[in-house]
Scaffold this motif. Structure first.
Motif, PDB file in Angstrom:
ATOM      1  N   LEU A  80     -27.288 -20.781  -8.284  1.00 22.34           N
ATOM      2  CA  LEU A  80     -28.624 -20.219  -8.075  1.00 22.34           C
ATOM      3  C   LEU A  80     -28.784 -19.709  -6.644  1.00 22.34           C
ATOM      4  CD1 LEU A  80     -30.968 -22.688 -10.007  1.00 22.34           C
ATOM      5  CD2 LEU A  80     -30.777 -20.220 -10.397  1.00 22.34           C
ATOM      6  N   SER A  81     -28.411 -20.536  -5.677  1.00 27.30           N
ATOM      7  CA  SER A  81     -28.553 -20.125  -4.279  1.00 27.30           C
ATOM      8  C   SER A  81     -27.606 -18.985  -3.946  1.00 27.30           C
ATOM      9  CB  SER A  81     -28.292 -21.315  -3.358  1.00 27.30           C
ATOM     10  OG  SER A  81     -26.975 -21.797  -3.508  1.00 27.30           O
ATOM     11  N   GLY A  82     -26.365 -19.032  -4.491  1.00 24.34           N
ATOM     12  CA  GLY A  82     -25.413 -17.967  -4.228  1.00 24.34           C
ATOM     13  C   GLY A  82     -25.855 -16.639  -4.800  1.00 24.34           C
ATOM     14  N   GLY A  83     -26.475 -16.647  -5.985  1.00 20.76           N
ATOM     15  CA  GLY A  83     -26.975 -15.406  -6.567  1.00 20.76           C
ATOM     16  C   GLY A  83     -28.083 -14.786  -5.742  1.00 20.76           C
ATOM     17  N   MET A  84     -29.008 -15.600  -5.250  1.00 16.92           N
ATOM     18  CA  MET A  84     -30.087 -15.074  -4.411  1.00 16.92           C
ATOM     19  C   MET A  84     -29.525 -14.514  -3.107  1.00 16.92           C
ATOM     20  SD  MET A  84     -33.331 -17.656  -4.997  1.00 16.92           S
ATOM     21  CE  MET A  84     -32.464 -19.193  -4.698  1.00 16.92           C
ATOM     22  N   GLY A  85     -28.586 -15.258  -2.488  1.00 20.02           N
ATOM     23  CA  GLY A  85     -28.009 -14.794  -1.237  1.00 20.02           C
ATOM     24  C   GLY A  85     -27.240 -13.501  -1.396  1.00 20.02           C
ATOM     25  N   THR A  86     -26.505 -13.366  -2.496  1.00 21.76           N
ATOM     26  CA  THR A  86     -25.725 -12.152  -2.724  1.00 21.76           C
ATOM     27  C   THR A  86     -26.624 -10.936  -2.916  1.00 21.76           C
ATOM     28  OG1 THR A  86     -23.924 -13.433  -3.696  1.00 21.76           O
ATOM     29  CG2 THR A  86     -23.995 -11.079  -4.207  1.00 21.76           C
ATOM     30  N   ALA A  87     -27.726 -11.077  -3.644  1.00 20.09           N
ATOM     31  CA  ALA A  87     -28.639  -9.956  -3.858  1.00 20.09           C
ATOM     32  C   ALA A  87     -29.200  -9.455  -2.528  1.00 20.09           C
ATOM     33  CB  ALA A  87     -29.776 -10.374  -4.790  1.00 20.09           C
ATOM     34  N   ALA A  88     -29.634 -10.368  -1.677  1.00 13.05           N
ATOM     35  CA  ALA A  88     -30.167  -9.967  -0.371  1.00 13.05           C
ATOM     36  C   ALA A  88     -29.070  -9.354   0.486  1.00 13.05           C
ATOM     37  CB  ALA A  88     -30.780 -11.181   0.333  1.00 13.05           C
ATOM     38  N   PHE A  89     -27.865  -9.895   0.405  1.00 10.91           N
ATOM     39  CA  PHE A  89     -26.760  -9.427   1.232  1.00 10.91           C
ATOM     40  C   PHE A  89     -26.352  -7.999   0.861  1.00 10.91           C
ATOM     41  CE2 PHE A  89     -22.140  -9.721   2.450  1.00 10.91           C
ATOM     42  CZ  PHE A  89     -22.359  -9.815   3.815  1.00 10.91           C
ATOM     43  N   VAL A  90     -26.259  -7.706  -0.442  1.00  9.38           N
ATOM     44  CA  VAL A  90     -25.892  -6.349  -0.868  1.00  9.38           C
ATOM     45  C   VAL A  90     -26.960  -5.343  -0.440  1.00  9.38           C
ATOM     46  CG1 VAL A  90     -25.501  -4.878  -2.885  1.00  9.38           C
ATOM     47  CG2 VAL A  90     -24.449  -7.140  -2.776  1.00  9.38           C
ATOM     48  N   PHE A 107     -32.524 -17.630   1.740  1.00 10.68           N
ATOM     49  CA  PHE A 107     -31.411 -17.761   0.807  1.00 10.68           C
ATOM     50  C   PHE A 107     -30.165 -18.300   1.512  1.00 10.68           C
ATOM     51  CE2 PHE A 107     -33.363 -13.918  -1.630  1.00 10.68           C
ATOM     52  CZ  PHE A 107     -34.446 -14.709  -1.994  1.00 10.68           C
ATOM     53  N   GLY A 108     -29.993 -17.965   2.800  1.00 15.47           N
ATOM     54  CA  GLY A 108     -28.864 -18.495   3.555  1.00 15.47           C
ATOM     55  C   GLY A 108     -28.949 -19.997   3.744  1.00 15.47           C
ATOM     56  N   VAL A 109     -30.161 -20.513   3.990  1.00 16.41           N
ATOM     57  CA  VAL A 109     -30.354 -21.960   4.106  1.00 16.41           C
ATOM     58  C   VAL A 109     -30.003 -22.646   2.787  1.00 16.41           C
ATOM     59  CG1 VAL A 109     -32.082 -23.768   4.411  1.00 16.41           C
ATOM     60  CG2 VAL A 109     -32.062 -21.801   5.942  1.00 16.41           C
ATOM     61  N   LEU A 110     -30.444 -22.080   1.677  1.00 15.43           N
ATOM     62  CA  LEU A 110     -30.141 -22.675   0.369  1.00 15.43           C
ATOM     63  C   LEU A 110     -28.640 -22.656   0.078  1.00 15.43           C
ATOM     64  CD1 LEU A 110     -33.080 -21.172  -1.742  1.00 15.43           C
ATOM     65  CD2 LEU A 110     -32.868 -23.508  -0.850  1.00 15.43           C
ATOM     66  N   GLN A 111     -27.962 -21.572   0.456  1.00 16.87           N
ATOM     67  CA  GLN A 111     -26.510 -21.495   0.271  1.00 16.87           C
ATOM     68  C   GLN A 111     -25.799 -22.615   1.019  1.00 16.87           C
ATOM     69  OE1 GLN A 111     -25.425 -16.738  -0.298  1.00 16.87           O
ATOM     70  NE2 GLN A 111     -25.310 -17.659   1.690  1.00 16.87           N
ATOM     71  N   ALA A 112     -26.195 -22.813   2.279  1.00 14.51           N
ATOM     72  CA  ALA A 112     -25.554 -23.842   3.097  1.00 14.51           C
ATOM     73  C   ALA A 112     -25.766 -25.226   2.493  1.00 14.51           C
ATOM     74  CB  ALA A 112     -26.088 -23.784   4.524  1.00 14.51           C
ATOM     75  N   ALA A 113     -27.000 -25.505   2.067  1.00 17.51           N
ATOM     76  CA  ALA A 113     -27.314 -26.825   1.507  1.00 17.51           C
ATOM     77  C   ALA A 113     -26.544 -27.090   0.217  1.00 17.51           C
ATOM     78  CB  ALA A 113     -28.813 -26.931   1.264  1.00 17.51           C
TER      79      ALA A 113
END
Length: 524
Positions: free
Chosen positions: A432-442, A376-382
């Motif tokens: 989409l990428s930010g939502g996935m990253g936030t879920a994993a981060f929390v 998810f971090g890779v997708l956020q960066a892209a």
């Protein structure tokens, strides 16, 4: 109540609390930026006004009081929650009664008060959620929390823009002013307080002795006094020192005088923080602020604790940098209408974030915590490169569509509104990428907390997580005007890369958390 019904109740509560948490955030962030932009405030000033979110980065200083003391009648966590929500409603109502164009200083102070109460509410919600959910429910619980959080931002950050759009207002649309929006949000916070008092299940207090109440109160007072002293010293000395250090470097540049002064002010701000934080830490030790010190000791006994803090700061840094001035970028630089931004960036985009969060929670069941954070971090960066593309190619580079007029009762689009295809594509990828990253981060943050010090530790971790969102604002505003939007978004992508490197380096300790998220609680 059966186990299944109890689990559903817990997850529903987490969703509702996510909504209560997300509602005021946009009101001190992107919605506030939209209000200031429409009032004609310049971008660099709006960037500095992102500092109204400073309480989010310092909430760990008063979070120990919410671990140590339980307010009467409503039980652990719930009393604090009702109190913060009611005072937050009052602060929003006061902000609604103040004009930013006529009283910018008073307006900023009231916005800080809103952010302070919002940060305090977040302390309680984060602690309550972590105490309430068993480890097996934390991944899905984090996703549902993000869903509620983003639904609230659709209301306060998206629907509000449609309500207040001048073109829609002239055509007989929503017909709301920004003060009316903020008064409405104050009413929603009152409703949240009623639900908190009546619907939330109770959580048990942790076993074991607590530090002396008098000592903790004295410790907190000492920390406040140190922060006040740090502010006075910074106010008196930071500006002259920053002028002496940075002034000669920018005076010979081609930057306009106004931006040169902004760089000096930014350096003064950093010097002030460098003075204040060490003073507060010294005061906490000298006054034996045991709930704060005990929570910090408990956190730092785990392997990789300091490195985890670095990862927490960096994981959302690129995302925060790109999004810190998104509303002025879309409204002012790209010249999209307020209704178009409200529909695409705030409503369609946030629904996509919700979808991303739910998808992220489901994928975490298969991927596990570490792999989810990495992918998810890779997708956020892209996704940040999409905004670079938009800044380079401008509006109209891709075929768009036209949204027909609608009236859903709570929101009305009086006239058909064109939607730019490039804007829609970029916003879809980012959310989409930010939502996935936030879920994993929390889920990652929850796995790091010891139940005895949940409020203190989660406040500390989330304060570090908010460093990017709050602190990059002043720098982002100056940089955007200094280097231009395309280079700005390239820089935001580069800032996302160190977190990916740290994730690879920390793969073993993160996988250990994934395998046994309660290890520290049992050890304590």
């Amino acid at each position: 109540m059966t186990q299944r019904a109890a689990a559903l109740h817990r997850l529903l509560v987490v969703t509702v609390l996510g909504f209560a948490s997300g509602l005021p955030l946009a009101l001190t962030g992107q919605a506030l930026q939209a209000w200031l932009t429409l009032e004609g405030i310049d971008i660099a000033t709006i960037g500095f006004l992102s500092l109204v979110g400073l309480p989010y980065t310092f909430k760990f200083l008063w979070a120990p009081l919410m671990d140590r003391f339980d307010l009467p009648w409503l039980g652990r966590r719930r009393g604090w929650l009702v109190l913060t929500q009611l005072t937050l409603a009052g602060a929003l109502a006061a902000l609604a009664a103040t004009s930013p164009a006529d009283s910018i200083r008073v307006f900023a102070l009231l916005a800080v008060a809103v952010a302070f109460m919002s940060a305090s509410q977040d302390v309680v919600i984060d602690a309550y959620r972590t105490d309430l959910l068993p480890p097996a429910e934390r991944g899905l619980g984090a996703s549902l929390n993000v869903m509620g959080y983003r639904l609230a931002m659709i209301v306060s950050g998206g629907v509000a823009l449609i309500w207040t759009d001048p073109a829609q207002l002239a055509a007989g649309g929503g017909g709301w002013t920004w003060p009316e929006v903020y008064r409405f949000m104050a009413g929603l916070m009152v409703a949240a307080a009623v639900l908190s008092a009546t619907v939330l299940p109770r959580v048990a207090a942790p076993a074991g002795p607590r530090p002396a109440a008098r000592q903790d109160l004295l410790g907190f007072a000492a920390v406040l006094a140190a922060v006040a002293l740090g502010y006075v010293l910074a106010d008196r000395f930071a500006q002259p020192v920053a002028q002496a250090l940075v002034g000669p470097l920018v005076e010979g540049s081609t930057l306009p005088a106004r931006l040169q002064q902004r760089w000096v002010e930014l350096a003064a701000l950093l010097l002030g923080i460098g003075i204040t934080l060490p003073l507060a830490a010294w005061a906490a030790r000298r006054a034996r602020f045991e709930t704060l010190l005990g929570g910090l000791r408990s956190y730092f006994t785990q392997p990789g604790a300091a490195a985890f803090l670095g990862l927490i700061v960096l994981y959302k840094l690129g995302d925060a940098f790109a999004g810190s001035l998104m509303t002025p970028f879309l409204l002012k630089s790209m010249a999209f209408s307020a209704a178009e931004v409200g529909v695409v960036n705030k409503i369609i985009g946030l629904w996509l974030t919700i979808g991303g969060a739910l998808l992220g929670g489901l994928l975490m069941l298969k991927l596990g915590l570490w792999r989810a954070l990495l992918i998810f971090g890779v997708l956020q960066a892209a996704s940040n490169l999409g905004f670079w593309w938009l800044a380079v190619h401008g509006a109209g580079a891709m075929p768009g569509l036209t949204l027909p007029a609608f009236d859903w009762g709570f929101v009305k689009l009086a006239t058909a509104t064109p939607v730019d295809g490039g804007l829609l594509m970029v916003v879809a990828a980012e959310n989409l990428s930010g939502g996935m990253g936030t879920a994993a981060f929390v889920a990652f943050l929850m796995s790091l907390c010891n139940q005895r010090f949940t409020a203190t530790q989660f406040a500390l971790l989330s304060a570090f997580a908010s460093v990017g969102r709050v602190w990059v604002g002043p720098l982002a505003g100056v940089l955007a005007e200094s280097i231009g939007w395309p280079t700005f978004f390239i820089l935001s992508t580069v800032l996302a890369l160190p977190a990916l490197a740290m994730l690879w380096w920390l793969r073993r300790p993160i996988r250990a958390l994934e395998a046994d998220p309660q290890a520290r609680d049992e050890a304590a």
